[in-house]
Design a protein around this motif. Structure first.
Motif, PDB file in Angstrom:
ATOM      1  N   ASN A   7       0.973  -1.000   0.184  1.00 46.25           N
ATOM      2  CA  ASN A   7      -0.022   0.045  -0.144  1.00 46.25           C
ATOM      3  C   ASN A   7       0.813   1.352   0.145  1.00 46.25           C
ATOM      4  OD1 ASN A   7      -2.471  -1.197   0.438  1.00 46.25           O
ATOM      5  ND2 ASN A   7      -1.783  -1.720   2.364  1.00 46.25           N
ATOM      6  N   LEU A   8       1.641   1.637  -0.976  1.00 40.67           N
ATOM      7  CA  LEU A   8       2.328   2.486  -1.159  1.00 40.67           C
ATOM      8  C   LEU A   8       1.943   4.007  -1.400  1.00 40.67           C
ATOM      9  CD1 LEU A   8       5.281   0.815  -3.210  1.00 40.67           C
ATOM     10  CD2 LEU A   8       5.058   0.671  -0.698  1.00 40.67           C
ATOM     11  N   GLN A   9       2.303   5.015  -0.924  1.00 38.48           N
ATOM     12  CA  GLN A   9       2.077   6.266  -0.950  1.00 38.48           C
ATOM     13  C   GLN A   9       3.204   7.202  -1.012  1.00 38.48           C
ATOM     14  OE1 GLN A   9      -0.608   6.643   2.095  1.00 38.48           O
ATOM     15  NE2 GLN A   9       0.890   5.953   3.650  1.00 38.48           N
ATOM     16  N   LEU A  10       2.938   8.268  -1.672  1.00 44.81           N
ATOM     17  CA  LEU A  10       3.807   9.439  -1.636  1.00 44.81           C
ATOM     18  C   LEU A  10       3.898  10.183  -0.282  1.00 44.81           C
ATOM     19  CD1 LEU A  10       3.359  10.953  -5.214  1.00 44.81           C
ATOM     20  CD2 LEU A  10       5.261   9.653  -4.597  1.00 44.81           C
ATOM     21  N   MET A  29      10.807  11.200  -5.914  1.00 49.70           N
ATOM     22  CA  MET A  29       9.734  10.963  -4.843  1.00 49.70           C
ATOM     23  C   MET A  29      10.249  10.388  -3.660  1.00 49.70           C
ATOM     24  SD  MET A  29       8.438   7.685  -7.003  1.00 49.70           S
ATOM     25  CE  MET A  29       9.319   6.305  -7.592  1.00 49.70           C
ATOM     26  N   HIS A  30       9.272  10.566  -2.661  1.00 50.74           N
ATOM     27  CA  HIS A  30       9.842   9.992  -1.336  1.00 50.74           C
ATOM     28  C   HIS A  30       8.417   9.007  -1.070  1.00 50.74           C
ATOM     29  CE1 HIS A  30      10.685  10.412   3.508  1.00 50.74           C
ATOM     30  NE2 HIS A  30      10.622   9.222   3.056  1.00 50.74           N
ATOM     31  N   VAL A  31       8.767   7.757  -0.853  1.00 53.90           N
ATOM     32  CA  VAL A  31       7.608   6.693  -0.537  1.00 53.90           C
ATOM     33  C   VAL A  31       7.529   6.187   0.548  1.00 53.90           C
ATOM     34  CG1 VAL A  31       6.696   4.536  -1.680  1.00 53.90           C
ATOM     35  CG2 VAL A  31       7.973   6.437  -3.272  1.00 53.90           C
ATOM     36  N   HIS A  32       6.285   6.142   1.246  1.00 52.70           N
ATOM     37  CA  HIS A  32       6.118   5.246   2.475  1.00 52.70           C
ATOM     38  C   HIS A  32       5.289   4.115   2.218  1.00 52.70           C
ATOM     39  CE1 HIS A  32       6.495   8.546   5.928  1.00 52.70           C
ATOM     40  NE2 HIS A  32       7.743   8.115   5.158  1.00 52.70           N
ATOM     41  N   ALA A  71      13.613   7.985  -4.246  1.00 59.56           N
ATOM     42  CA  ALA A  71      14.063   7.603  -5.825  1.00 59.56           C
ATOM     43  C   ALA A  71      13.745   8.662  -6.614  1.00 59.56           C
ATOM     44  CB  ALA A  71      13.340   6.426  -6.265  1.00 59.56           C
ATOM     45  N   GLY A  72      14.404   8.920  -7.814  1.00 58.66           N
ATOM     46  CA  GLY A  72      14.176   9.720  -8.672  1.00 58.66           C
ATOM     47  C   GLY A  72      14.064   9.269 -10.363  1.00 58.66           C
ATOM     48  N   ALA A  87      -0.253  18.318 -25.639  1.00 65.51           N
ATOM     49  CA  ALA A  87      -1.149  16.977 -25.489  1.00 65.51           C
ATOM     50  C   ALA A  87      -1.046  16.664 -23.974  1.00 65.51           C
ATOM     51  CB  ALA A  87      -0.585  15.586 -26.083  1.00 65.51           C
ATOM     52  N   TRP A  88      -2.320  15.869 -23.665  1.00 68.77           N
ATOM     53  CA  TRP A  88      -2.506  15.403 -22.336  1.00 68.77           C
ATOM     54  C   TRP A  88      -2.122  14.059 -22.110  1.00 68.77           C
ATOM     55  CZ3 TRP A  88      -3.627  18.886 -18.576  1.00 68.77           C
ATOM     56  CH2 TRP A  88      -4.144  20.270 -19.056  1.00 68.77           C
ATOM     57  N   GLY A  89      -1.754  13.796 -20.762  1.00 68.71           N
ATOM     58  CA  GLY A  89      -1.312  12.173 -20.664  1.00 68.71           C
ATOM     59  C   GLY A  89      -0.994  12.103 -19.102  1.00 68.71           C
ATOM     60  N   ARG A  90      -0.360  10.942 -18.631  1.00 72.72           N
ATOM     61  CA  ARG A  90      -0.525  10.859 -17.368  1.00 72.72           C
ATOM     62  C   ARG A  90       0.994  10.078 -17.008  1.00 72.72           C
ATOM     63  NH1 ARG A  90      -4.344   5.714 -16.493  1.00 72.72           N
ATOM     64  NH2 ARG A  90      -2.904   4.083 -18.186  1.00 72.72           N
ATOM     65  N   ILE A  91       1.475   9.991 -15.855  1.00 71.14           N
ATOM     66  CA  ILE A  91       2.730   9.481 -15.461  1.00 71.14           C
ATOM     67  C   ILE A  91       2.208   8.390 -14.178  1.00 71.14           C
ATOM     68  CG2 ILE A  91       4.538   9.727 -14.068  1.00 71.14           C
ATOM     69  CD1 ILE A  91       4.970  12.625 -15.062  1.00 71.14           C
ATOM     70  N   VAL A  92       2.613   7.099 -14.281  1.00 69.19           N
ATOM     71  CA  VAL A  92       2.267   6.052 -13.384  1.00 69.19           C
ATOM     72  C   VAL A  92       3.740   5.788 -12.759  1.00 69.19           C
ATOM     73  CG1 VAL A  92       1.421   3.846 -12.906  1.00 69.19           C
ATOM     74  CG2 VAL A  92       0.267   5.372 -14.536  1.00 69.19           C
ATOM     75  N   LEU A  93       3.711   5.966 -11.583  1.00 67.33           N
ATOM     76  CA  LEU A  93       4.899   5.566 -10.739  1.00 67.33           C
ATOM     77  C   LEU A  93       4.666   4.426  -9.693  1.00 67.33           C
ATOM     78  CD1 LEU A  93       5.544   9.051  -9.214  1.00 67.33           C
ATOM     79  CD2 LEU A  93       6.901   8.126 -11.045  1.00 67.33           C
ATOM     80  N   TYR A  94       5.602   3.402 -10.100  1.00 67.32           N
ATOM     81  CA  TYR A  94       5.499   2.179  -9.276  1.00 67.32           C
ATOM     82  C   TYR A  94       6.632   1.395  -8.974  1.00 67.32           C
ATOM     83  CZ  TYR A  94       6.250  -0.020 -13.956  1.00 67.32           C
ATOM     84  OH  TYR A  94       6.486  -0.221 -15.272  1.00 67.32           O
ATOM     85  N   ALA A  95       6.798   0.675  -8.003  1.00 63.64           N
ATOM     86  CA  ALA A  95       7.900  -0.268  -7.582  1.00 63.64           C
ATOM     87  C   ALA A  95       7.940  -1.622  -8.357  1.00 63.64           C
ATOM     88  CB  ALA A  95       8.025  -0.323  -6.313  1.00 63.64           C
ATOM     89  N   ASP A  96       8.750  -1.916  -9.073  1.00 57.79           N
ATOM     90  CA  ASP A  96       8.964  -3.146  -9.935  1.00 57.79           C
ATOM     91  C   ASP A  96       9.883  -4.128  -9.163  1.00 57.79           C
ATOM     92  OD1 ASP A  96       8.723  -5.041 -12.035  1.00 57.79           O
ATOM     93  OD2 ASP A  96      10.316  -3.906 -12.893  1.00 57.79           O
TER      94      ASP A  96
END
Length: 119
Positions: A7-10, A29-32, A71-72, A87-96
């Motif tokens: 359950n990660l969050q910024l 980003m700093h993730v908890h 991480a960055g 254009a419009w878009g999105r960024i998806v951040l995740y831990a792989d």
């Protein structure tokens, strides 16, 4: 994996981003974890998927502090040039995970590309 790690969050939210195709783009980003503690990047690689119009590209980031949850990402001008301007878009951040298991979602951030160069 510790309890709550899925359950990660910024720690601090990231506002919608503006990317200028053909210029450097950086994001940190700093993730908890779900328990409110620093996420351990040990065994994981920070990933960022960028979707703009019909272009979707995934980048690996750099762990700044494995135990500190930071991480960055740094995209070169050549990398950002693949995205169309205005254009419009999105960024998806995740831990792989480096082995097995499934990706752990961190955040989804709105993105706009522009051809406007800011002084």
């Amino acid at each position: 994996m510790a309890i709550g790690d899925n359950n990660l969050q910024l720690v601090t939210g990231i506002d919608p981003q503006v990317m200028v195709p053909g210029e450097v783009f950086e994001l940190a980003m700093h993730v908890h974890n779900g328990a409110g503690q620093n996420f351990s990047w040990t065994g994981f690689t920070p990933k960022m998927r960028v979707d703009v119009a019909s272009v979707s590209t995934t980048y690996s980031g750099t762990v700044i502090s494995a135990g500190g949850g930071t991480a960055g990402f740094s995209l070169t001008a050549v990398q950002t040039a693949t995205f169309g301007a205005n254009a419009w878009g999105r960024i998806v951040l995740y831990a792989d995970p480096n082995t097995g298991s499934e990706n752990l979602h961190i955040a989804t951030i709105d993105l706009r590309t522009t051809n406007e160069v800011l002084p």
